[in-house]
Design a protein around this motif. Structure first.
Motif, PDB file in Angstrom:
ATOM      1  N   LEU A  41      34.612  12.499  38.906  1.00 29.95           N
ATOM      2  CA  LEU A  41      34.464  13.508  39.894  1.00 29.95           C
ATOM      3  C   LEU A  41      35.858  14.383  39.889  1.00 29.95           C
ATOM      4  CD1 LEU A  41      33.578  14.628  42.439  1.00 29.95           C
ATOM      5  CD2 LEU A  41      34.379  13.044  43.880  1.00 29.95           C
ATOM      6  N   GLU A  43      37.975  17.359  41.291  1.00 31.73           N
ATOM      7  CA  GLU A  43      38.087  18.135  42.322  1.00 31.73           C
ATOM      8  C   GLU A  43      39.355  19.226  42.043  1.00 31.73           C
ATOM      9  OE1 GLU A  43      38.575  15.654  46.094  1.00 31.73           O
ATOM     10  OE2 GLU A  43      36.498  15.531  46.275  1.00 31.73           O
ATOM     11  N   PHE A  50      38.700  11.946  39.707  1.00 31.55           N
ATOM     12  CA  PHE A  50      38.498  10.580  40.080  1.00 31.55           C
ATOM     13  C   PHE A  50      37.601  10.074  38.970  1.00 31.55           C
ATOM     14  CE2 PHE A  50      39.394  12.682  43.990  1.00 31.55           C
ATOM     15  CZ  PHE A  50      40.347  11.987  44.391  1.00 31.55           C
ATOM     16  N   LEU A 103      30.009   8.214  42.599  1.00 35.83           N
ATOM     17  CA  LEU A 103      31.484   8.659  43.218  1.00 35.83           C
ATOM     18  C   LEU A 103      31.366   9.899  43.438  1.00 35.83           C
ATOM     19  CD1 LEU A 103      34.404   7.582  43.860  1.00 35.83           C
ATOM     20  CD2 LEU A 103      34.992   8.230  41.551  1.00 35.83           C
ATOM     21  N   GLN A 104      31.117  10.172  44.950  1.00 32.96           N
ATOM     22  CA  GLN A 104      31.203  11.659  45.062  1.00 32.96           C
ATOM     23  C   GLN A 104      31.945  11.808  46.599  1.00 32.96           C
ATOM     24  OE1 GLN A 104      27.695  13.550  44.783  1.00 32.96           O
ATOM     25  NE2 GLN A 104      26.978  12.658  42.880  1.00 32.96           N
ATOM     26  N   ARG A 105      32.136  13.202  46.883  1.00 32.11           N
ATOM     27  CA  ARG A 105      32.862  13.370  48.076  1.00 32.11           C
ATOM     28  C   ARG A 105      31.823  13.562  49.408  1.00 32.11           C
ATOM     29  NH1 ARG A 105      37.427  13.596  50.187  1.00 32.11           N
ATOM     30  NH2 ARG A 105      38.450  14.099  48.192  1.00 32.11           N
ATOM     31  N   HIS A 110      36.823  11.775  53.257  1.00 34.46           N
ATOM     32  CA  HIS A 110      36.400  10.472  52.499  1.00 34.46           C
ATOM     33  C   HIS A 110      35.643  10.764  51.188  1.00 34.46           C
ATOM     34  CE1 HIS A 110      37.241   9.157  56.620  1.00 34.46           C
ATOM     35  NE2 HIS A 110      37.329   7.851  56.253  1.00 34.46           N
ATOM     36  N   LEU A 111      35.759   9.839  50.348  1.00 30.82           N
ATOM     37  CA  LEU A 111      34.594   9.752  49.269  1.00 30.82           C
ATOM     38  C   LEU A 111      33.844   8.552  49.522  1.00 30.82           C
ATOM     39  CD1 LEU A 111      37.241   9.897  46.367  1.00 30.82           C
ATOM     40  CD2 LEU A 111      36.011  11.714  47.000  1.00 30.82           C
ATOM     41  N   TYR A 112      32.843   8.502  48.740  1.00 28.65           N
ATOM     42  CA  TYR A 112      31.834   7.566  48.852  1.00 28.65           C
ATOM     43  C   TYR A 112      31.412   7.133  47.371  1.00 28.65           C
ATOM     44  CZ  TYR A 112      27.748   4.959  50.776  1.00 28.65           C
ATOM     45  OH  TYR A 112      26.966   3.949  51.276  1.00 28.65           O
ATOM     46  N   MET A 113      31.366   5.727  47.321  1.00 31.50           N
ATOM     47  CA  MET A 113      31.350   4.968  46.104  1.00 31.50           C
ATOM     48  C   MET A 113      30.246   3.965  45.914  1.00 31.50           C
ATOM     49  SD  MET A 113      34.700   3.022  45.055  1.00 31.50           S
ATOM     50  CE  MET A 113      35.360   1.684  46.064  1.00 31.50           C
ATOM     51  N   TYR A 125      33.360   3.091  51.535  1.00 34.86           N
ATOM     52  CA  TYR A 125      34.058   4.646  51.764  1.00 34.86           C
ATOM     53  C   TYR A 125      35.543   4.616  51.266  1.00 34.86           C
ATOM     54  CZ  TYR A 125      30.090   5.900  54.624  1.00 34.86           C
ATOM     55  OH  TYR A 125      28.957   6.231  55.304  1.00 34.86           O
TER      56      TYR A 125
END
Length: 824
Positions: A41, A43, A50, A103-105, A110-113, A125
């Protein structure tokens, strides 16, 4: 969302790699003890990359991933969970681990995986790169296995996924959270048939829509064919499916099911050969200035697993929309016989999104759709019209190469046109850079990323960082989008046709870094203009060889697309037959049993785009008769005898000095090293592809069985001295191990003509004389290896070894097939 205390945070130091070679200048790497770097990911705003691997997630500096340290979150399955996975019959070496698959925003903080967690998926999170919540159930969000086809998007805090979630479940497209949760239908008509998903994309078609249209999510996959008719004879086909983002399912019919699901076939084929690429491996979505300008670039392969071949096709969003607006397919007798539906289509049209027209009729959400429309959707998910490529044929068809992932960058050339530059990774760890020109792909370069073959499993681009990030099983590589300094001349720079590069009169420079572009030279369309007034510093070198010797004049071409052209005293050499006394290959010109009339000035030209460019310094040599040779031998013997006498006198003098008085010390090493031995065994210098000098080699026929040749050769630091006699000892060339060739592959269509990676003879013969650059059978402009030592392919002999075989046997050379890959 329950935000708990931080869990298990450590810091991982990056592992330094050996010094990079010239082909990988500007390359940076990140590695750790983890493996399987399959999720990335990027950014751009935070300049963070990430990366999700097996049992860990990393936060890297996007501008330099090899910076001194990298943050990591360790998230591995517990020993008990691994034991339970083993009891289920799973592989303890590959499957019973926590592979990060998502694995995304999630939002601004927060990120979420999600991870497989030893065949019990979990999600969590991340806040400020700390796992900020206890893991939650991920069974409906993440597949169980690390290799199961999977794609997922986080859109407006809603998660859309597509995969086969459980071991014996059917593939499914789902919206997981928050409610309402939706999925695809599996009865009475199964909407997905053993689907293997490779990608998905959100296209916000509501932006600027005059009809109040909804956003769409497109899914790309390969599934088992449902059209078992005479027209479709393939067992698996590539598909594109579509759902509406605002879909909320039906009220009674299709409750908690998609009401907007439709799918169509993606075709990528060579129509003139009726040859089809049905396996979709990867899809890259290229946004346009408007949603309607969106393009889909896909990598396609063959159904045969033992045949390596790839094709690249691109599709337009308008073509996909036309397919979904066309006729439907109908499944008859609840079996596998599908044909085009010709009956009445309910109103409103089944599978469409909610628009202003439907809202005017009081249908504001999908739960208000009539039952006859929903029943039609349930039984008619497949469209009859196929989605054809934008160019009606592949942009690229390439044999012997399996592309795995792709990313596309847009850049404006000096001619004002917009060019799409593609970066494609292979299953053996090569990165191919290509530019699309008039519906064809021109491969600019092929770059070997690793010493040992490793597949490319992820690929990302950053226009801000001007970098391409490549994920592979044991790490991540960061490369610049372009390396213009590799092209050392005007023609090299222009022939490459790289939109990033241009010639400024002195060197090849990056266009984006130049404020004043008025004097830059670039020709992407033709790759031939702008260097007409270039001057060359030509210096002729003279060599003497004996009559009857076999002489190899080397000519290394920097471009895989160029062909060699030899001239003698300014006149092109005509005829290279077995009786002509000349043989030519991509490595050089072989003069067989040199004659007096073959003395002169030899020059090698690289011919590309109908332009001749001298490649090396011209080479002139003259032949000596046996009588002249005797005189030279006598002179050499006299000189060497004199040297031996001088050396004897020096040794006697030193011994005398040591005996008388012992007044000082004298080192014999300097004296001994100052004089060459009377007998010296010379080995051939290895010729690197980047060598700036042309070598002349003679292959002497006066050798004994042990490979020791008669005569004297003088060298200094490996460089041949003027007037020296050059010899190549038969059998000393670097040879490759004999390997058993794989079984014959199914026949593939012939490819268009272009310069062969093997050496071509003007008389139509092909000999097994591959060059260092072309041994990988690339049609790129330049091919760069990770290791200079890998100058031979295990399936190819070196040029010198092959020449020795020709000289020993004096037989016809083996014929090779035409090149096995090309731009179409």
């Amino acid at each position: 969302m329950d935000l708990a205390e931080p869990v298990n945070v450590t810091e991982v130091m990056f592992i330094k790699n050996p010094p990079l070679l010239s082909g990988l200048q500007g390359c940076r790497r990140f590695q750790s003890s983890a493996v399987g770097y399959s999720t990335m990911l990027l950014e751009a705003d935070s300049e963070r990359l990430f990366v999700g691997a097996r049992g860990a997630v990393f936060a890297l500096n996007a501008s330099d991933i090899s910076a001194s340290s990298a943050l990591t979150i360790e998230w591995e399955a517990s020993p008990e969970q691994k034991h339970q996975c083993l009891l289920k019959g799973k592989d303890n070496k590959t499957e019973c681990f926590n592979h990060i698959r998502f694995l995304q925003r999630f939002n601004s903080t927060h990120l979420y995986m999600c991870g497989t967690h030893a065949f019990r998926p979990l999600c969590a999170y991340i806040e400020k790169f700390v796992m900020s919540s206890q893991p939650e159930e991920g069974r409906d969000k993440c597949p169980y296995g690390p290799t199961t086809g999977y794609t997922a998007l986080m859109i407006d805090q809603q998660m859309y996924t597509a995969s086969q979630y459980e071991f014996r479940s059917f593939p499914d497209i789902r919206r997981n959270s928050p409610s309402p949760t939706l999925k695809t239908e599996d009865a009475p008509t199964r909407w997905l048939n053993e689907a293997d998903f490779v990608g998905s994309a959100l296209v916000r078609e509501s932006l600027g829509s005059s009809t109040g249209d909804d956003d769409k999510i497109y899914y790309f996959f390969t599934e088992r064919s449902q059209e078992q008719t005479t027209t479709y004879s393939h067992s698996r086909l590539a598909r594109v499916a579509r759902i509406c983002k605002g879909d909320r399912g039906g009220r009674l019919t299709l409750q908690k099911r998609w009401t907007s699901f439709l799918k169509a076939r993606l075709t990528c084929s060579l129509p003139e050969y009726d040859f089809h690429f049905n396996m979709l491996r990867s899809m890259f979505v290229m946004p346009g200035l408007t949603p309607q300008d969106t393009l889909f670039y896909g990598i396609f392969g063959l159904e045969w697993k033992n045949v390596k071949a790839s094709a690249v096709c691109r599709f337009s969003l308008s073509e996909v929309q036309e397919a979904f607006q066309g006729p439907y397919m109908e499944n008859q007798d609840s079996g596998s016989k599908w044909k085009e539906y010709t009956g009445k289509i309910p109103d409103p049209r089944p599978g469409t999104c909610i628009t202003d027209t439907l809202r005017a009729k009081g249908i504001n959400v999908s739960t208000s759709l009539p039952d006859d429309v929903l029943n039609f959707v349930r039984r008619h998910p497949l469209m009859s019209r196929q989605v054809q490529p934008l160019d009606r044929r592949p942009l690229l068809f390439r044999r012997t190469t399996d592309y795995t992932h792709m990313a596309v960058n847009v850049i404006e050339g000096l001619d004002g046109r917009t060019y799409h530059v593609l970066y494609m990774g292979t299953d053996e760890g090569w990165l191919h850079k290509a530019v699309e020109i008039e519906g064809k792909l021109h491969i600019i370069e092929e770059l070997q990323l690793f010493d040992e073959p490793q597949p490319v499993i992820n690929l990302l681009l950053s226009a801000k960082q001007m970098s391409v990030y490549v994920g592979y099983p044991s790490g991540v590589v960061q490369l610049p989008l372009s390396s213009c300094h590799r092209y050392t001349s005007c023609y090299d720079c222009v022939f490459a046709r790289d939109p990033h590069c241009a010639w400024n009169g002195a060197q090849c420079v990056d266009v984006m870094a130049q404020a004043d572009r008025s004097t830059l030279v670039q020709d992407i369309q033709q790759g031939s203009k702008g260097c007409e007034n270039t001057e060359y510093d030509v210096v002729a070198r003279s060599r003497s060889v004996r009559v009857g010797d076999d002489v190899l004049l080397q000519c290394e071409l920097s471009s895989n697309l160029a062909t060699p052209l030899w001239t003698l005293d300014g006149s092109e050499l005509q005829g290279y037959g077995l009786n002509s006394g000349f043989r030519t290959g991509t490595d050089g010109l072989l003069i067989i049993e040199a004659r007096q009339d073959q003395s002169g000035l030899y020059t090698c030209f690289a011919v590309e785009n109908n332009i001749k460019v001298p490649t090396e310094n011209p080479y002139s040599f003259f032949l000596l008769s046996p009588r002249n040779m005797e005189a030279i031998y006598l002179s050499l013997i006299t000189i060497l005898g004199g040297l031996c006498v001088v050396l004897t006198v020096v040794l006697v003098y030193v011994g005398f000095c040591l005996r008388v008085g012992n007044r000082g010390k004298y080192s014999l090493r300097a004296a001994a090293s100052a004089y060459p031995n009377c007998k010296r065994h010379n080995r051939n210098r290895k010729h690197h592809r980047n060598s700036s000098q042309m070598e002349l080699k003679t292959i002497s026929s006066h050798c004994n069985g042990n490979g020791i040749c008669n005569g004297v050769s003088k060298q200094h630091n490996g460089d041949i001295q003027e007037g020296g006699f050059l010899q190549i000892v038969p059998g000393e060339a670097h040879s490759s191990p004999n390997m058993e060739l794989p079984p014959p592959a199914p026949p593939l269509p012939p490819t268009p003509q272009h310069p062969s990676p093997e050496c071509d003879f003007p008389n139509g013969l092909s000999a097994t004389l591959p060059s260092v650059l072309r041994r990988m059978k690339g049609n790129s402009y330049v091919l760069l290896r990770q290791s200079e030592s890998e100058s031979t392919s295990p399936l190819c002999y070196s040029f010198a070894e092959e020449l020795n075989k020709i000289l020993e046997k004096r037989k016809h050379t083996q014929l090779l097939p035409r090149p096995d890959e090309s731009s179409v």
